[in-house]
Design an enzyme around this catalytic site. Structure first.
Site, PDB file in Angstrom:
ATOM      1  N   TRP A  19      -3.054  -8.065  15.158  1.00  0.00           N
ATOM      2  CA  TRP A  19      -3.043  -6.805  15.875  1.00  0.00           C
ATOM      3  C   TRP A  19      -2.512  -7.042  17.276  1.00  0.00           C
ATOM      4  O   TRP A  19      -2.385  -8.172  17.721  1.00  0.00           O
ATOM      5  CB  TRP A  19      -4.430  -6.184  15.910  1.00  0.00           C
ATOM      6  CG  TRP A  19      -5.505  -7.164  16.283  1.00  0.00           C
ATOM      7  CD1 TRP A  19      -6.188  -7.968  15.428  1.00  0.00           C
ATOM      8  CD2 TRP A  19      -5.983  -7.493  17.594  1.00  0.00           C
ATOM      9  NE1 TRP A  19      -7.071  -8.772  16.125  1.00  0.00           N
ATOM     10  CE2 TRP A  19      -6.975  -8.492  17.466  1.00  0.00           C
ATOM     11  CE3 TRP A  19      -5.690  -7.023  18.864  1.00  0.00           C
ATOM     12  CZ2 TRP A  19      -7.649  -9.019  18.540  1.00  0.00           C
ATOM     13  CZ3 TRP A  19      -6.375  -7.562  19.932  1.00  0.00           C
ATOM     14  CH2 TRP A  19      -7.336  -8.540  19.762  1.00  0.00           C
ATOM     15  N   HIS A  20      -2.217  -5.988  17.933  1.00  0.00           N
ATOM     16  CA  HIS A  20      -1.709  -6.063  19.298  1.00  0.00           C
ATOM     17  C   HIS A  20      -2.828  -5.638  20.242  1.00  0.00           C
ATOM     18  O   HIS A  20      -3.416  -4.573  20.073  1.00  0.00           O
ATOM     19  CB  HIS A  20      -0.510  -5.142  19.474  1.00  0.00           C
ATOM     20  CG  HIS A  20       0.616  -5.460  18.544  1.00  0.00           C
ATOM     21  ND1 HIS A  20       1.469  -6.514  18.747  1.00  0.00           N
ATOM     22  CD2 HIS A  20       1.016  -4.879  17.397  1.00  0.00           C
ATOM     23  CE1 HIS A  20       2.342  -6.560  17.782  1.00  0.00           C
ATOM     24  NE2 HIS A  20       2.086  -5.581  16.946  1.00  0.00           N
TER      25      HIS A  20
END
Length: 84
Positions: A19-20
């Site tokens: 994920w970011h």
């Protein structure tokens, strides 16, 4: 793998989240107690420091973070250039 338990165990050990990171320096109005930056990305209480990435988002976008991050950075960069 002979059982769903061993498969589940292997799966938990072999996978990681991809994920970011977002929302760590929330942008918000002056009266927002959770906001770290103002609408121009200036970090409150730290002169000369701005944030211009996905950490500004108050909530995680329901899409890939790349495009909103680019647009946010462009908007803040334009505002910075207009001041100078």
């Amino acid at each position: 793998m002979t059982s769903s338990i061993s498969f589940s165990s292997k799966l938990r050990k072999a996978t990681i989240g991809v994920w970011h990171a977002t929302c760590t320096c929330r942008m918000g109005a002056e009266n927002d107690p959770m906001a770290v930056t103002d609408p121009q990305g200036r970090v409150r209480g730290v002169a000369g420091l701005r944030v211009v990435d996905a950490s500004l988002f108050p909530v995680v976008p329901c899409a890939n973070t790349n495009f909103p991050t680019l647009m946010t950075a462009e908007k803040i960069a334009d505002a910075m250039l207009a001041i100078n």
